[in-house]
Design an enzyme around this catalytic site. Structure first.
Site, PDB file in Angstrom:
ATOM      1  N   HIS A  67       0.820  -1.205   0.000  1.00 47.42           N
ATOM      2  CA  HIS A  67       0.000   0.000   0.000  1.00 47.42           C
ATOM      3  C   HIS A  67       0.855   1.256   0.000  1.00 47.42           C
ATOM      4  O   HIS A  67       2.010   1.233   0.423  1.00 47.42           O
ATOM      5  CB  HIS A  67      -0.926   0.025   1.220  1.00 47.42           C
ATOM      6  CG  HIS A  67      -0.211  -0.177   2.521  1.00 47.42           C
ATOM      7  ND1 HIS A  67       0.103  -1.411   3.019  1.00 47.42           N
ATOM      8  CD2 HIS A  67       0.256   0.714   3.427  1.00 47.42           C
ATOM      9  CE1 HIS A  67       0.734  -1.287   4.171  1.00 47.42           C
ATOM     10  NE2 HIS A  67       0.831   0.007   4.442  1.00 47.42           N
ATOM     11  N   SER A  68       0.246   2.331  -0.474  1.00 51.00           N
ATOM     12  CA  SER A  68       0.938   3.621  -0.470  1.00 51.00           C
ATOM     13  C   SER A  68      -0.069   4.761  -0.437  1.00 51.00           C
ATOM     14  O   SER A  68      -1.056   4.753  -1.175  1.00 51.00           O
ATOM     15  CB  SER A  68       1.813   3.764  -1.726  1.00 51.00           C
ATOM     16  OG  SER A  68       2.440   5.032  -1.762  1.00 51.00           O
TER      17      SER A  68
END
Length: 201
Positions: A67-68
């Site tokens: 994730h980011s």
């Protein structure tokens, strides 16, 4: 926000073959591009790799949730893929990963990635459910499985749906139609206790 609201047909791929962690990330990032969630592929990928450098998001049990929260993200979204043969994602338990969910969250705004992580951690803790995702033969089936599991694990949302404003029509003395709306608002809390080991400030 439900997982099924963040996923699109374009961001799901089933029965994928990848040979490395890097290939897995590239494939998921490409799905994000197809979904129209990001404006800059390389910038978003940098964010994913930076998060992985802080510690793997391969949480074990065959599950990985890279994730980011990134300035390249225009709208929150999810990409997901299954890898039946598994791939070495440097998971915490040392086992191959075969079910992937990648989260994209805008740099500004709410921490939707934390909400998504929390929800995913809850539904994916069930190994039978996780195996059912691996066996899904269509995107429609995949989404239906997730929708059913979310409803099972978050029954308060189903109750909230039933309490949505009901529109009742009533004639006034002059014969006009009046719409009476009964608004019910209840807060929804998300717990991140299951994903503290995945999320770092």
């Amino acid at each position: 926000m439900r997982i099924t609201e963040l996923l699109q047909d374009a961001t799901i791929d089933l029965g994928v073959k990848v040979n490395s962690k890097e290939e897995a990330i590239d494939h998921l990032v490409d799905l994000m591009v197809k979904g129209g969630n990001i404006t800059d592929r390389e910038e978003y990928k940098k964010g994913i790799l930076a998060r992985e450098a802080n510690g793997t998001t391969g949480i074990g049990g065959g599950i990985a949730i890279p994730h980011s929260k990134n300035k390249a993200v225009t709208k929150a979204g999810l990409a997901s893929m299954t890898v039946p043969d598994g791939v070495d994602y440097e998971a915490m338990d040392g086992e191959p990963s075969d079910v992937f969910f990648m989260i994209a969250a805008p740099a500004e705004g709410s921490d939707v990635h934390l909400e998504a992580l929390s929800r995913l951690s809850v539904i994916l803790m069930d190994p039978v459910f996780k195996d059912s995702l691996l066996k899904a033969t269509s995107k429609e089936e995949y989404l239906a499985l997730i929708d059913k599991k979310e409803t099972e694990k978050f029954p308060e949302e189903a109750a909230k749906e039933e309490e949505k404003p009901a529109v009742q029509e009533e004639k006034a003395d002059d014969g006009t139609i009046l719409n009476q709306l009964d608004l019910i608002v209840k807060p929804t809390a998300f717990s991140t206790e299951h994903v503290e080991y995945v999320v770092k400030a």
